[in-house]
Motif scaffolding. Sequence first.
Motif, PDB file in Angstrom:
ATOM      1  N   ALA A 139       0.668  -1.368   0.106  1.00  0.00           N
ATOM      2  CA  ALA A 139       0.004  -0.037  -0.072  1.00  0.00           C
ATOM      3  C   ALA A 139       0.760   1.210  -0.002  1.00  0.00           C
ATOM      4  CB  ALA A 139      -0.917   0.055   1.417  1.00  0.00           C
ATOM      5  N   LYS A 161      -3.468  -1.676  -7.970  1.00  0.00           N
ATOM      6  CA  LYS A 161      -4.534  -1.055  -7.589  1.00  0.00           C
ATOM      7  C   LYS A 161      -4.977  -1.812  -6.375  1.00  0.00           C
ATOM      8  CE  LYS A 161      -5.325   2.739  -8.276  1.00  0.00           C
ATOM      9  NZ  LYS A 161      -5.057   3.925  -7.749  1.00  0.00           N
ATOM     10  N   ARG A 163      -3.848  -3.890  -4.684  1.00  0.00           N
ATOM     11  CA  ARG A 163      -2.843  -4.104  -3.312  1.00  0.00           C
ATOM     12  C   ARG A 163      -2.560  -2.941  -2.752  1.00  0.00           C
ATOM     13  NH1 ARG A 163      -0.072  -8.987  -3.180  1.00  0.00           N
ATOM     14  NH2 ARG A 163       1.531  -7.785  -2.360  1.00  0.00           N
ATOM     15  N   GLY A 164      -3.147  -1.690  -3.375  1.00  0.00           N
ATOM     16  CA  GLY A 164      -3.060  -0.337  -2.551  1.00  0.00           C
ATOM     17  C   GLY A 164      -2.143   0.522  -3.163  1.00  0.00           C
ATOM     18  N   SER A 166      -0.191   2.803  -6.440  1.00  0.00           N
ATOM     19  CA  SER A 166      -0.841   3.760  -7.268  1.00  0.00           C
ATOM     20  C   SER A 166      -0.093   3.347  -8.717  1.00  0.00           C
ATOM     21  CB  SER A 166      -0.787   5.332  -6.914  1.00  0.00           C
ATOM     22  OG  SER A 166       0.743   5.652  -6.658  1.00  0.00           O
TER      23      SER A 166
END
Length: 327
Positions: A139, A161, A163-164, A166
């Motif tokens: 993340a 995404k 998995r957090g 960007s």
Amino acid sequence: MKAVIMTRPGGPEVLEVVEGPDPVPGPGHVLVEVAVAGVNFMDVGVRQGMFWREMPDPKVLGVEGAGRVLAVGDGVSDFHLDQRVAWVYSPGSYAQKAVVEAASLVHVPDEIDDRTAASVMMQGLTASHFATDFYPVQAGDIALVHAAAGGVGLLLTQIIKLRGGSVIGRVSSAEKVAIAKQAGADHVIVETEGRFAEEAIRLSGGEGAHVVYDGSGPKTFQGSLDSLRISGTLCWYGAVLGGPGPLDIMKFPKSVKIGYPTFFHHVRTPELLRTHSAQLFDWIRKGKLKVWIAEEYPLANAAKAHADMESRATAGKLLLRPCKESR
Ligand SMILES: NC(=O)c1ccc[n+]([C@@H]2O[C@H](COP(=O)([O-])OP(=O)(O)OC[C@H]3O[C@@H](n4cnc5c(N)ncnc54)[C@H](OP(=O)(O)O)[C@@H]3O)[C@@H](O)[C@H]2O)c1
């Protein structure tokens, strides 16, 4: 049955459709009806003579698909007649029927149609390998994803995404921006000359990306290195488009780590194949992972599918439809 063969290495024109006898499954193998065959960039490499050189021509292209079981060979107990299945890394999938080693097959859940199942076998398993195993995205991580509107790119973006992380996507044309964003890319850079690092650094708050996923050949290699933060990871995987050549480790910037992960290391046993494909099917069932189909072609248009993939104009998965979909 009909199959797409190559008679010699070359451009898309070396692909032709021929009529031949049905293959017969030997021990440990299964005869499948191919409802859908996936087109992968590695098929372009095979056609160009880069892979499978040990296999004599003519040979049938294609490594993945989905369909149903027509017959099973001796010693196969996990699969039975009419069952819906998908497979990966099984040479000869551009055909109406194919013999697949039972170890390369998975069951397809009822809720997943053939097109979706075929679409995630090579590219989905590869994307999940890259984001969960080679570099387990955490993340808050920032990832730069090349060819973000391609088959691997769209799936990879979604898994990052999930998995957090960007995503900064890089694509070759403005037409691909919207689809990369639909898959979850936070920013998309349109660039083809390898000069994207400055923008990637800016979009990552001046620090650079934690990880760069680059399957785009030699032109992007230096820019990808330059886009990393200190101790960042470069996941390089574009064998068909060519490697960066000899590298001087003393010139690697910022203590970065570089690796060339391959599909086989992630799914090296039937158990791993089943576990990882079940995860992909589960994400799809729960609406967490979506497949974009770029185009479906009849078997006779396999050469056009290759030309389209190499044209850089496609976004999403390219499929061949040798037989009627079983579902
Ligand atoms: N290591 C592994 O295990 C593994 C497994 C599967 C795939 N791969 C690699 O992953 C990459 C993507 O494969 P894919 O099957 O998912 O195909 P894809 O992304 O659906 O299509 C290839 C993408 O590469 C870009 N491209 C095409 N021709 C190009 C060229 N001449 N120069 C530069 N870029 C070009 C295009 O994106 P843009 O035009 O937007 O740049 C295109 O969308 C390929 O390099 C493939 O070899 C590696």
